[in-house]
Design an enzyme around this catalytic site. Structure first.
Site, PDB file in Angstrom:
ATOM      1  N   HIS A   1       0.859  -1.184   0.000  1.00 38.85           N
ATOM      2  CA  HIS A   1       0.000   0.000   0.000  1.00 38.85           C
ATOM      3  C   HIS A   1       0.895   1.234   0.000  1.00 38.85           C
ATOM      4  O   HIS A   1       2.073   1.168   0.392  1.00 38.85           O
ATOM      5  CB  HIS A   1      -0.895   0.005   1.232  1.00 38.85           C
ATOM      6  CG  HIS A   1      -1.951  -1.051   1.225  1.00 38.85           C
ATOM      7  ND1 HIS A   1      -2.994  -1.065   2.108  1.00 38.85           N
ATOM      8  CD2 HIS A   1      -2.115  -2.150   0.441  1.00 38.85           C
ATOM      9  CE1 HIS A   1      -3.766  -2.106   1.882  1.00 38.85           C
ATOM     10  NE2 HIS A   1      -3.248  -2.787   0.867  1.00 38.85           N
TER      11      HIS A   1
ATOM     12  N   GLU B   1       1.084   3.758   1.952  1.00 42.17           N
ATOM     13  CA  GLU B   1       1.648   4.080   3.264  1.00 42.17           C
ATOM     14  C   GLU B   1       2.845   3.192   3.596  1.00 42.17           C
ATOM     15  O   GLU B   1       3.869   3.669   4.096  1.00 42.17           O
ATOM     16  CB  GLU B   1       0.586   3.901   4.367  1.00 42.17           C
ATOM     17  CG  GLU B   1      -0.652   4.740   4.188  1.00 42.17           C
ATOM     18  CD  GLU B   1      -1.795   4.041   3.457  1.00 42.17           C
ATOM     19  OE1 GLU B   1      -2.952   4.289   3.811  1.00 42.17           O
ATOM     20  OE2 GLU B   1      -1.521   3.243   2.530  1.00 42.17           O
TER      21      GLU B   1
END
Length: 155
Positions: free
Chosen positions: A56, A58
Site C-alpha cells: 500500500h 503508506e
C-alpha cells in the site's frame, strides 16, 4: 485543527503520487512522509505490480523512510496520504512511531481511523498517532471515483 500551506503542498505531492499509481493500473493512493519539512519517504499503491498485498502507499512510504533514516522508528514525522489507512497501515504507523497522520478522503469500507474502525483509539498501544482528515478530500475522492468508473466501463 487547521491546515497550513505546507500541509497542502505535501498533500498535493501525495495526489501526484496517486496519479502515478493510477497510470500503472493501481488504485490511486499516494503517501508522503515528512520530517523537519523534508520528504523522508514516499510511495503509491503497488500491490499489483509488485505482487505484494502489503504494498500500500503508506507501507511503501514507510519502507523508503526507514531506509533513508536507517531506522524503523520515525518519530516526529507526519504522513500525508490521499485515502484513510486500513488496519494494516494504521498498525504500521503505530509501530513506526509516526507522530501525525493527515489523510484526504475517508475509506468507508476499510478505513481503520474513523470510518469502519477507530484503530488509534485502542488504549493498549504504547504510542498514539494524532490525525486529521479532509485536506483536499474532494480531489482525492474524485480521483478514486474516476478510476473505478473507468475500470467498470472497460469491462
Amino acid at each position: 485543527m487547521s491546515f497550513n500551506n505546507a500541509d497542502e503542498q505535501w498533500m498535493l505531492r501525495a495526489l501526484d503520487l496517486a496519479e502515478r499509481g493510477a497510470a500503472m493500473g493501481e488504485v490511486p493512493v499516494g503517501a508522503v512522509l515528512v520530517r523537519n519539512d523534508e520528504v523522508i519517504g514516499e510511495g503509491w499503491n503497488q500491490p499489483i505490480a509488485s505482487h505484494d498485498p502489503s504494498a500500500h502507499a503508506e507501507i511503501c512510504a514507510l519502507r523508503a523512510a526507514g531506509i533513508n533514516a536507517s531506522n524503523y522508528r520515525l518519530p516526529g514525522s507526519c504522513l500525508y496520504v490521499t485515502l484513510e489507512p486500513c488496519a494494516m497501515c494504521a498498525g504500521a504507523l503505530v509501530h513506526a512511531r509516526i507522530e501525525k497522520l493527515v489523510f484526504a478522503a475517508r475509506e468507508p469500507r476499510a478505513g481503520a481511523v474513523c470510518s469502519s474502525g477507530r484503530f488509534f483509539d485502542a488504549a493498549h498501544f504504547n504510542h498514539s498517532v494524532q490525525w486529521q482528515e479532509g485536506l483536499l478530500g474532494d480531489r482525492a475522492s474524485v480521483m478514486l471515483s474516476d478510476f473505478f468508473r473507468q475500470r467498470r466501463n472497460a469491462r
